[in-house]
Scaffold this motif. Sequence first.
Motif, mmCIF file in Angstrom:
data_model
loop_
_atom_site.group_PDB
_atom_site.id
_atom_site.type_symbol
_atom_site.label_atom_id
_atom_site.label_comp_id
_atom_site.label_asym_id
_atom_site.label_seq_id
_atom_site.Cartn_x
_atom_site.Cartn_y
_atom_site.Cartn_z
ATOM 1 N N LEU A 1 0.817 -1.215 0.000
ATOM 2 C CA LEU A 1 0.000 0.000 0.000
ATOM 3 C C LEU A 1 0.850 1.264 0.000
ATOM 4 C CD1 LEU A 1 -2.748 -1.063 2.565
ATOM 5 C CD2 LEU A 1 -2.942 -1.001 0.083
ATOM 6 N N PHE A 2 2.120 1.150 0.345
ATOM 7 C CA PHE A 2 2.994 2.311 0.371
ATOM 8 C C PHE A 2 3.501 2.611 -1.047
ATOM 9 C CE2 PHE A 2 3.110 0.813 4.708
ATOM 10 C CZ PHE A 2 3.088 1.992 5.448
ATOM 11 N N PRO A 3 3.750 3.870 -1.341
ATOM 12 C CA PRO A 3 4.214 4.224 -2.705
ATOM 13 C C PRO A 3 5.577 3.620 -3.016
ATOM 14 C CG PRO A 3 3.405 6.164 -1.513
ATOM 15 C CD PRO A 3 3.514 5.063 -0.522
ATOM 16 N N TYR A 4 5.742 3.241 -4.273
ATOM 17 C CA TYR A 4 7.006 2.753 -4.823
ATOM 18 C C TYR A 4 7.472 1.447 -4.182
ATOM 19 C CZ TYR A 4 7.019 7.572 -6.402
ATOM 20 O OH TYR A 4 6.668 8.776 -6.960
ATOM 21 N N ILE A 5 6.560 0.677 -3.591
ATOM 22 C CA ILE A 5 6.893 -0.632 -3.039
ATOM 23 C C ILE A 5 6.164 -1.695 -3.842
ATOM 24 C CG2 ILE A 5 6.736 -2.159 -1.031
ATOM 25 C CD1 ILE A 5 7.105 0.187 0.764
ATOM 26 N N PHE A 6 6.896 -2.664 -4.338
ATOM 27 C CA PHE A 6 6.342 -3.709 -5.188
ATOM 28 C C PHE A 6 5.430 -4.624 -4.374
ATOM 29 C CE2 PHE A 6 6.800 -8.066 -6.898
ATOM 30 C CZ PHE A 6 6.198 -7.868 -8.130
ATOM 31 N N THR A 7 4.220 -4.853 -4.873
ATOM 32 C CA THR A 7 3.262 -5.745 -4.207
ATOM 33 C C THR A 7 3.438 -7.150 -4.776
ATOM 34 O OG1 THR A 7 1.738 -3.866 -4.102
ATOM 35 C CG2 THR A 7 0.856 -6.034 -3.564
ATOM 36 N N SER A 8 4.175 -7.976 -4.067
ATOM 37 C CA SER A 8 4.484 -9.311 -4.579
ATOM 38 C C SER A 8 3.270 -10.222 -4.578
ATOM 39 C CB SER A 8 5.605 -9.942 -3.740
ATOM 40 O OG SER A 8 5.233 -10.018 -2.373
ATOM 41 N N THR A 9 2.334 -10.001 -3.662
ATOM 42 C CA THR A 9 1.166 -10.874 -3.569
ATOM 43 C C THR A 9 0.129 -10.595 -4.648
ATOM 44 O OG1 THR A 9 0.288 -9.345 -1.897
ATOM 45 C CG2 THR A 9 1.368 -11.344 -1.107
ATOM 46 N N SER A 10 0.364 -9.632 -5.510
ATOM 47 C CA SER A 10 -0.555 -9.374 -6.616
ATOM 48 C C SER A 10 -0.168 -10.135 -7.872
ATOM 49 C CB SER A 10 -0.605 -7.873 -6.924
ATOM 50 O OG SER A 10 0.658 -7.415 -7.366
ATOM 51 N N HIS A 11 0.823 -11.000 -7.772
ATOM 52 C CA HIS A 11 1.288 -11.782 -8.915
ATOM 53 C C HIS A 11 1.114 -13.267 -8.624
ATOM 54 C CE1 HIS A 11 3.261 -8.496 -11.259
ATOM 55 N NE2 HIS A 11 3.234 -7.924 -10.069
ATOM 56 N N MET A 12 0.706 -13.991 -9.646
ATOM 57 C CA MET A 12 0.450 -15.420 -9.503
ATOM 58 C C MET A 12 1.714 -16.206 -9.162
ATOM 59 S SD MET A 12 -2.740 -16.357 -9.898
ATOM 60 C CE MET A 12 -2.590 -18.038 -10.456
ATOM 61 N N VAL A 13 2.868 -15.684 -9.538
ATOM 62 C CA VAL A 13 4.110 -16.385 -9.218
ATOM 63 C C VAL A 13 4.272 -16.518 -7.706
ATOM 64 C CG1 VAL A 13 6.620 -16.282 -9.414
ATOM 65 C CG2 VAL A 13 5.204 -15.606 -11.341
ATOM 66 N N MET A 14 3.927 -15.480 -6.989
ATOM 67 C CA MET A 14 4.047 -15.488 -5.530
ATOM 68 C C MET A 14 2.924 -16.295 -4.884
ATOM 69 S SD MET A 14 5.656 -14.400 -2.836
ATOM 70 C CE MET A 14 5.426 -13.949 -1.107
ATOM 71 N N THR A 15 1.689 -16.036 -5.274
ATOM 72 C CA THR A 15 0.558 -16.689 -4.621
ATOM 73 C C THR A 15 0.503 -18.185 -4.921
ATOM 74 O OG1 THR A 15 -0.851 -16.075 -6.504
ATOM 75 C CG2 THR A 15 -0.795 -14.572 -4.623
ATOM 76 N N LEU A 16 0.822 -18.558 -6.158
ATOM 77 C CA LEU A 16 0.815 -19.977 -6.514
ATOM 78 C C LEU A 16 1.979 -20.710 -5.847
ATOM 79 C CD1 LEU A 16 -0.958 -21.832 -8.218
ATOM 80 C CD2 LEU A 16 0.637 -21.538 -10.101
ATOM 81 N N SER A 17 3.077 -20.010 -5.625
ATOM 82 C CA SER A 17 4.204 -20.616 -4.910
ATOM 83 C C SER A 17 3.867 -20.880 -3.453
ATOM 84 C CB SER A 17 5.435 -19.711 -5.000
ATOM 85 O OG SER A 17 5.832 -19.528 -6.339
ATOM 86 N N LEU A 18 2.912 -20.146 -2.908
ATOM 87 C CA LEU A 18 2.477 -20.382 -1.538
ATOM 88 C C LEU A 18 1.407 -21.466 -1.440
ATOM 89 C CD1 LEU A 18 2.225 -16.699 -0.217
ATOM 90 C CD2 LEU A 18 4.003 -18.368 0.308
#
Length: 218
Positions: free
Chosen positions: A87-104
Amino acid sequence: MMANLFSSFDPTTNLLSLNWMSALLGLLFVPSMFWLIPSRPVVLWNNINEILHSEFKVLIGNSKIKGSTLIFVSLFSMIMLNNVLGLFPYIFTSTSHMVMTLSLSLPLWVSFMLYGWTNNTTHMLAHLVPQGTPGVLMPFMVCIETISNLIRPGTLAVRLAANMIAGHLLMTLLGNTGPSLSLSLLVILVTGQIMLLTLESAVAVIQSYVFAVLSTLY
């Protein structure tokens, strides 16, 4: 510099009288919970972990496996931290990508399936046919339950990624219209963005809890 061997017992040997600091070295080997007063955020986080532990313990229902709730509490903490940081500016949201969520979700689902089919084969087979199903529909229900079981890690990953993308995308689209608006409309836009940011903060916590809970149910 020591004048003799017994100078090490003199508390005023050094200029800053740091000899007494050696009495605190023992605290480095003692856990901080025994000598340091925890702050309010630490107490709040410990209470949240205890509540999550009791919730997951009820969902798992197997008291023979000690520490089985630790992985789900850690999963909740990791996802929530990534969601909130996004939610903070200029910080990458890793949980918005399937690579991260599917890996979990995929390793958890595979491990649960292997454990369930190895140790509770009868129970897993019974889940393929819901109770009260007519005999004619049993083959179809087995196919439907098998397909629904196979797509569970995908739906779990898509749910988290889609919720994160939707909120961030809406905030970005609204924010890009700001330079072209008048002052009165800009005030409305900022108010709406603040409300949307509050909603996204709640979604970040809720989705991490939903992901952890559904992992236990699957």
